[in-house]
Design an enzyme around this catalytic site. Structure first.
Site, PDB file in Angstrom:
ATOM      1  N   CYS A   1      -3.433 -43.783  29.412  1.00 50.03           N
ATOM      2  CA  CYS A   1      -3.555 -43.985  30.718  1.00 50.03           C
ATOM      3  C   CYS A   1      -3.295 -45.234  31.020  1.00 50.03           C
ATOM      4  CB  CYS A   1      -4.255 -43.207  31.829  1.00 50.03           C
ATOM      5  SG  CYS A   1      -3.875 -43.507  33.334  1.00 50.03           S
TER       6      CYS A   1
ATOM      7  N   CYS B   1      -0.817 -52.634  43.727  1.00 46.84           N
ATOM      8  CA  CYS B   1      -0.126 -51.876  43.960  1.00 46.84           C
ATOM      9  C   CYS B   1       0.565 -52.369  45.492  1.00 46.84           C
ATOM     10  CB  CYS B   1      -0.801 -50.084  44.049  1.00 46.84           C
ATOM     11  SG  CYS B   1       0.400 -49.446  44.218  1.00 46.84           S
TER      12      CYS B   1
ATOM     13  N   CYS C   1      -8.657 -41.085  37.922  1.00 42.89           N
ATOM     14  CA  CYS C   1      -7.223 -41.620  38.592  1.00 42.89           C
ATOM     15  C   CYS C   1      -7.622 -41.729  40.738  1.00 42.89           C
ATOM     16  CB  CYS C   1      -6.384 -39.860  39.290  1.00 42.89           C
ATOM     17  SG  CYS C   1      -5.112 -39.847  38.059  1.00 42.89           S
TER      18      CYS C   1
HETATM   19  N1  SAH Z   1       1.464 -44.210  41.050  1.00 42.57           N
HETATM   20  C1  SAH Z   1       1.474 -44.159  40.484  1.00 42.57           C
HETATM   21  C2  SAH Z   1       0.804 -43.143  39.549  1.00 42.57           C
HETATM   22  C3  SAH Z   1      -0.919 -43.821  39.185  1.00 42.57           C
HETATM   23  S1  SAH Z   1      -2.035 -43.124  40.121  1.00 42.57           S
HETATM   24  C4  SAH Z   1       1.022 -42.389  41.487  1.00 42.57           C
HETATM   25  O1  SAH Z   1       0.786 -42.669  42.661  1.00 42.57           O
HETATM   26  O2  SAH Z   1       1.664 -41.073  41.250  1.00 42.57           O
HETATM   27  C5  SAH Z   1      -2.325 -41.356  39.580  1.00 42.57           C
HETATM   28  C6  SAH Z   1      -2.645 -40.232  40.511  1.00 42.57           C
HETATM   29  O3  SAH Z   1      -3.955 -40.496  40.679  1.00 42.57           O
HETATM   30  C7  SAH Z   1      -1.974 -40.437  41.464  1.00 42.57           C
HETATM   31  O4  SAH Z   1      -1.168 -38.402  41.686  1.00 42.57           O
HETATM   32  C8  SAH Z   1      -2.491 -40.669  42.841  1.00 42.57           C
HETATM   33  O5  SAH Z   1      -1.795 -39.943  44.046  1.00 42.57           O
HETATM   34  C9  SAH Z   1      -3.920 -40.222  42.129  1.00 42.57           C
HETATM   35  N2  SAH Z   1      -4.781 -40.540  42.897  1.00 42.57           N
HETATM   36  C10 SAH Z   1      -4.885 -41.536  43.381  1.00 42.57           C
HETATM   37  N3  SAH Z   1      -6.335 -41.771  44.129  1.00 42.57           N
HETATM   38  C11 SAH Z   1      -6.718 -41.156  43.577  1.00 42.57           C
HETATM   39  C12 SAH Z   1      -7.816 -40.120  44.084  1.00 42.57           C
HETATM   40  N4  SAH Z   1      -9.023 -41.741  44.775  1.00 42.57           N
HETATM   41  N5  SAH Z   1      -8.656 -39.330  44.218  1.00 42.57           N
HETATM   42  C13 SAH Z   1      -7.750 -38.854  43.111  1.00 42.57           C
HETATM   43  N6  SAH Z   1      -6.590 -39.072  42.525  1.00 42.57           N
HETATM   44  C14 SAH Z   1      -5.761 -40.345  43.366  1.00 42.57           C
HETATM   45 FE1  SF4 Z   2       0.033 -47.566  44.631  1.00 37.99          FE
HETATM   46 FE2  SF4 Z   2      -0.233 -44.412  43.044  1.00 37.99          FE
HETATM   47 FE3  SF4 Z   2      -2.677 -45.887  43.769  1.00 37.99          FE
HETATM   48 FE4  SF4 Z   2      -0.525 -45.059  45.550  1.00 37.99          FE
HETATM   49  S1  SF4 Z   2      -2.041 -43.934  44.398  1.00 37.99           S
HETATM   50  S2  SF4 Z   2      -1.723 -47.185  45.659  1.00 37.99           S
HETATM   51  S3  SF4 Z   2       1.185 -44.990  44.712  1.00 37.99           S
HETATM   52  S4  SF4 Z   2      -1.507 -46.595  42.293  1.00 37.99           S
END
Ligand code: SAH
Ligand code: SF4
Length: 372
Positions: free
Chosen positions: A125, A132, A355
């Site tokens: 990953c 961001c 994530c």
């Molecule tokens: N910026 C991109 C990829 C990185 S985040 C995006 O947002 O798609 C990868 C995934 O993790 C995304 O679907 C995002 O929404 C999710 N994510 C972010 N914060 C999270 C959290 N606290 N709990 C669960 N998923 C989360």
């Molecule tokens: Fe950036 Fe993805 Fe996090 Fe949203 S979820 S702030 S796009 S890394």
């Protein structure tokens, strides 16, 4: 965040940031031509450059010591003029299913990557930015703000170094670490070429084993569709309606859901891939059965998959993870509409590596695996 109880952590001191001074680029930051010039300077034939790339991308050597076909004297010079790697390991946290790595870039910026192990695959990953700019209110990376884009070679190195340091041949790659990949389009594409092309040009990871996750940057999705690589695409939707979506993803204001879905359809057709929609489940915010119904109405128009991600705790975000019952209830509504849906279970919690939990600090994060 979960304590890394059953994990081993190896923090090291992280020096203060330094300005990005003129410095020698690592091998992956040099073009083939630049590498040939370097070898010629040392009176070595051009094919040595190809051999060196084969060692790095194909064999996955950890350092110049492993490049056994070059003389020791030349290796010592190249270490300075074209270092094998640029990212320094600042810490690792090793759990049963996942390892989290914190890297220090040449300017001192901190980025994180995770290696996730399941019986059938090892997934890397990768981060695409330092921080961001999208500002998602449930994401630790978003809450920490934007610092800079990563260079293509800084992205590739996360993969190469995790592979060589762990000795685990990574089979899959997801751009789901820190940052919004399509906000850093050119460098992310440069990294994809290096990861996808066969050795000695690249690491030879199949396009269908590489997934880009995006918050839905429409021009980026359309551009990617024209790249003619069958990269898997995941789009973070998180709400079936504009009002809720914009509250969760402030940057989404620029790209209405309808425009995103049109771009996704174009992507599906040109890349011949079925796109996945990601949906973070937040208790009382976007997990009502009515919202699942609206999602069905929205997605029934084209073939797609849905990945539900129960919220991973982020301090001070104010959100809660829904109960298992309400997660299942939401999934059942999509199942009944024959939309292939998975709930993503977090792996590697003990290394705090999921994530949305990436925070650029020496101990923190947690990756995931999808199950039906
Ligand atoms: N910026 C991109 C990829 C990185 S985040 C995006 O947002 O798609 C990868 C995934 O993790 C995304 O679907 C995002 O929404 C999710 N994510 C972010 N914060 C999270 C959290 N606290 N709990 C669960 N998923 C989360
Ligand atoms: Fe950036 Fe993805 Fe996090 Fe949203 S979820 S702030 S796009 S890394």
């Amino acid at each position: 965040m979960d304590a890394p109880a059953a994990s081993t952590s190896t923090p090291v001191s992280v020096p203060a940031k330094t300005a990005l001074a003129a410095r020698p680029l690592p091998i992956t930051g040099l073009t083939e031509e630049q590498l040939v010039v370097l070898f010629k300077k040392h009176k070595e034939p051009a094919f040595r450059a190809t051999q060196l790339r084969q060692f790095v991308f194909g064999r996955g050597v950890e350092s110049y010591e492993g490049v056994t076909n070059l003389s020791k004297a030349l290796r010592e010079k190249l270490k300075v003029e074209a270092p094998m790697y640029e990212l320094e390991m600042a810490s690792t946290s090793v759990g049963d299913d996942a390892t989290k790595w914190l890297w220090k870039a040449a300017d001192g910026a901190l980025i994180e990557s995770v290696q996730i192990r399941t019986p059938d695959r090892t997934t890397s990953c990768l981060s695409s930015q330092v921080g961001c700019a999208m500002g998602c209110v449930f994401c630790a990376t978003g809450l920490s703000g934007f610092e800079r884009h990563l260079k293509g070679h800084e992205i590739v190195e996360q993969f190469l170094q995790m592979r060589s340091k762990s000795g685990n041949p990574s089979t899959h790659i997801v751009y789901m670490g820190m940052g919004e990949p399509l906000h850093n389009y050119d460098e992310v594409l440069a990294s994809i070429r290096m990861l996808n092309d066969p050795p000695p040009k690249g690491a030879g990871i199949g396009a269908r084993k590489i997934t880009i996750s995006t918050v839905g940057i429409v021009p980026g999705i359309r551009k990617l569709a024209d790249e003619k690589r069958q990269i898997e695409l995941a789009v973070s939707l998180h709400a079936p309606d504009e009002t809720t979506r914009v509250k969760l993803i402030p940057a989404a204001r620029r790209y209405p859901i309808k425009e995103i879905m049109d771009a996704v359809q174009e992507y599906s057709e040109k890349a011949r891939r079925i796109v996945t929609y990601e949906y973070v489940l937040l208790a009382g915010v976007n997990d009502h059965p009515e919202q699942a119904g609206e999602l069905v109405a929205l997605l029934q128009t084209h073939p797609c998959k849905v990945n539900l991600i129960p919220f991973n705790p982020v301090a001070d975000s104010g959100f809660q993870r829904p109960s298992i019952d309400s997660q299942e209830r939401f999934k059942n509504i999509l199942d009944r509409a024959h939309i292939p849906t998975t709930i993503r279970f977090s792996k590697g919690k003990r290394v705090d590596a999921a994530c949305g939990q990436l925070r650029r600090r020496v101990l923190a994060l947690e990756p995931e695996v999808s199950v039906s």
